[in-house]
Design a protein around this motif. Sequence first.
Motif, PDB file in Angstrom:
ATOM      1  N   UNK A   1     -29.513 -12.754 -11.462  1.00 28.16           N
ATOM      2  CA  UNK A   1     -29.888 -11.935 -10.309  1.00 28.16           C
ATOM      3  C   UNK A   1     -31.176 -12.458  -9.681  1.00 28.16           C
ATOM      4  N   UNK A   2     -32.133 -12.887 -10.522  1.00 33.78           N
ATOM      5  CA  UNK A   2     -33.401 -13.410 -10.009  1.00 33.78           C
ATOM      6  C   UNK A   2     -33.168 -14.651  -9.152  1.00 33.78           C
ATOM      7  N   UNK A   3     -32.282 -15.527  -9.609  1.00 36.24           N
ATOM      8  CA  UNK A   3     -31.965 -16.737  -8.834  1.00 36.24           C
ATOM      9  C   UNK A   3     -31.307 -16.361  -7.495  1.00 36.24           C
ATOM     10  N   UNK A   4     -30.447 -15.347  -7.521  1.00 33.64           N
ATOM     11  CA  UNK A   4     -29.788 -14.882  -6.293  1.00 33.64           C
ATOM     12  C   UNK A   4     -30.813 -14.338  -5.299  1.00 33.64           C
ATOM     13  N   UNK A   5     -31.725 -13.475  -5.785  1.00 35.65           N
ATOM     14  CA  UNK A   5     -32.726 -12.896  -4.900  1.00 35.65           C
ATOM     15  C   UNK A   5     -33.654 -13.979  -4.328  1.00 35.65           C
ATOM     16  N   UNK A   6     -33.978 -14.953  -5.156  1.00 31.32           N
ATOM     17  CA  UNK A   6     -34.868 -16.032  -4.702  1.00 31.32           C
ATOM     18  C   UNK A   6     -34.210 -16.833  -3.574  1.00 31.32           C
ATOM     19  N   UNK A   7     -32.933 -17.120  -3.720  1.00 39.55           N
ATOM     20  CA  UNK A   7     -32.206 -17.858  -2.678  1.00 39.55           C
ATOM     21  C   UNK A   7     -32.114 -17.038  -1.394  1.00 39.55           C
ATOM     22  N   UNK A   8     -31.938 -15.723  -1.518  1.00 39.10           N
ATOM     23  CA  UNK A   8     -31.819 -14.867  -0.339  1.00 39.10           C
ATOM     24  C   UNK A   8     -33.143 -14.778   0.417  1.00 39.10           C
ATOM     25  N   UNK A   9     -34.258 -14.872  -0.308  1.00 33.70           N
ATOM     26  CA  UNK A   9     -35.563 -14.830   0.350  1.00 33.70           C
ATOM     27  C   UNK A   9     -35.719 -16.011   1.311  1.00 33.70           C
ATOM     28  N   UNK A  10     -35.350 -17.197   0.849  1.00 33.47           N
ATOM     29  CA  UNK A  10     -35.491 -18.399   1.679  1.00 33.47           C
ATOM     30  C   UNK A  10     -34.657 -18.306   2.958  1.00 33.47           C
ATOM     31  N   UNK A  11     -33.556 -17.550   2.886  1.00 32.28           N
ATOM     32  CA  UNK A  11     -32.633 -17.483   4.028  1.00 32.28           C
ATOM     33  C   UNK A  11     -32.922 -16.309   4.953  1.00 32.28           C
TER      34      UNK A  11
END
Length: 574
Positions: A124-134
């Motif tokens: 989930x942390x990796x998912x949220x991190x990717x969504x921040x960049x986008x």
Amino acid sequence: MIPPGFIQELLARADIVEVVGRHVTLKKSGGDWKGLCPFHGEKTPSFYVVPDKQFYNCFGCGVHGDAIRFLTEFTGATFVEAVEDLAQQLGMQVPEEERSPEERERAKAAKERQQTLTEVLAKAAAHYKAKLKADARAVAYLKGRGLSGEIAARFGLGYAPEGWRGLASVYPRYDDPLLTESGLVIVTGDEGEEQKRYDRFRDRIMFPIRSVQGEVIGFGGRVLDKGEPKYLNSPETPVFSKGRELYGLFEARQALRAKGYCLVVEGYMDVVALAQMGFANAVATLGTACTAEHVQKLLRFTDSIVFSFDGDAAGRRAAARALEAALPHASDTRSFRFLFLPTEHDPDSYIREHGQSGFESYVAQALPLSRQLADLAREGCDLGTAEGRARFVAQAKPLWLQLPDGALKLQVAGELAALAQLPGEELMALFTGVRPGAARSAARGARGGAPRAPRRAPRAAIRGPADNVAWALAGHAEGWLQLSDADHELLSAQPGWHGEFFRWLDREVQEHGAQPWATLRVALAGLEWAAPVLALIDANDPALQPALEDLPVLMNQLQKDRIRAEISPLLGRR
């Protein structure tokens, strides 16, 4: 319980140069190895690893120990975790005593369950991190708070998008019970068509909460705009407990050594913003009051803690709870201070307005624990009247009694006596129940003066019950776990070095497990009160050391001595 013999064999087989070298760059220096100390900031190497003695020592900050202690200090692992890690590296199987096959199986299943949950949370942390960049809006929010991409990456910040089922695309099954157990998904209604599932975190900046080992164990989410609650935490889970964890501790470990103190603040954003401004030694409680477990965890990394609070009434109440958590740990070599910010500021805004040096100067003015104790005790008291001073003494007593025996406790008593306009002896009598005359008689005896009407010859050359209990537990630390809470309280309340040793042993066993004397001896070396403990073990015949089965008898003797000491004044004995 891990057998002491296995610990000794593990340390004998381990190559400390290899263990330390995985985390520190070491260079050969004669027969030893040296490098930059990982526990404090330095430019010239003062950290040495001595392979012949399987020992490390830093001449700069004084840290020292064996391979197991290095793993506990550097990685934040518990004693048992460090033993298991080192044993795995060496291909050794850790034996487990006094546990049935069923208990071992349950423990194994629980550990595997925790590992599975942390893997779910990491995904989930990796998912949220990717969504921040986008997401331009989320990025703009963080930039508006003055945060760089570098600091956001260091703390693993992310963004949970709007929408009720954003995690459905991350996991193979959105109805996986692990998503609910980890706190990521909320389930309402009974099973069937009426049951609803949706993401807990939506349209929030996400702050991953890491254990001291670096595993993601939970999240904190902050709204970008207006909304309630401003901060939303993960619920209690098998891997996350708000009363035990601190946000930012994993990231702050090395900065705590470099700065020399830990700054405890109230919010995630404060921690990240302070790190951005050069104060990477900040951590935050997770929406709860500071607890004794928080303090114990921090003391594994530093002996100096500064609690930061808002200057309003709520901040003062939070400071009172932090004081109560700190008091039992306030030994002579530790520092606890209390910082109250102006009402218009939080740490982030203060440092931006006054700069790093201004904030550092403000921290230096934080109230010491002794002053905070006195200020809390005098609340609602008019010290200009006898009644107000009497109430002040009554409110100060339970706080003062929580302090461990030592010079600080005596110093605080002297300051409280001055405020109460009482002679120090009279205040001590009110606090301890010991009559001033009895205290003077004891003092004369301590100075070598002849006690009045002695009833028995002195026993200076004879070991007392406290000596024998200390001797037994030094060689068999696992015995501490066999004692009752009442026994722990009795031992921890012993005066002088005995109490220091028993309180120290309690912390060691709780944080690192039962360790053999060889390991405890290394940890004791250098502690200012430890010389009598080392002399007790080293100067006596090992064959005479009390065994574990002797502990009940020894504790019974110690209890009798305590009762005798309490009733003697009542009988008029000197």
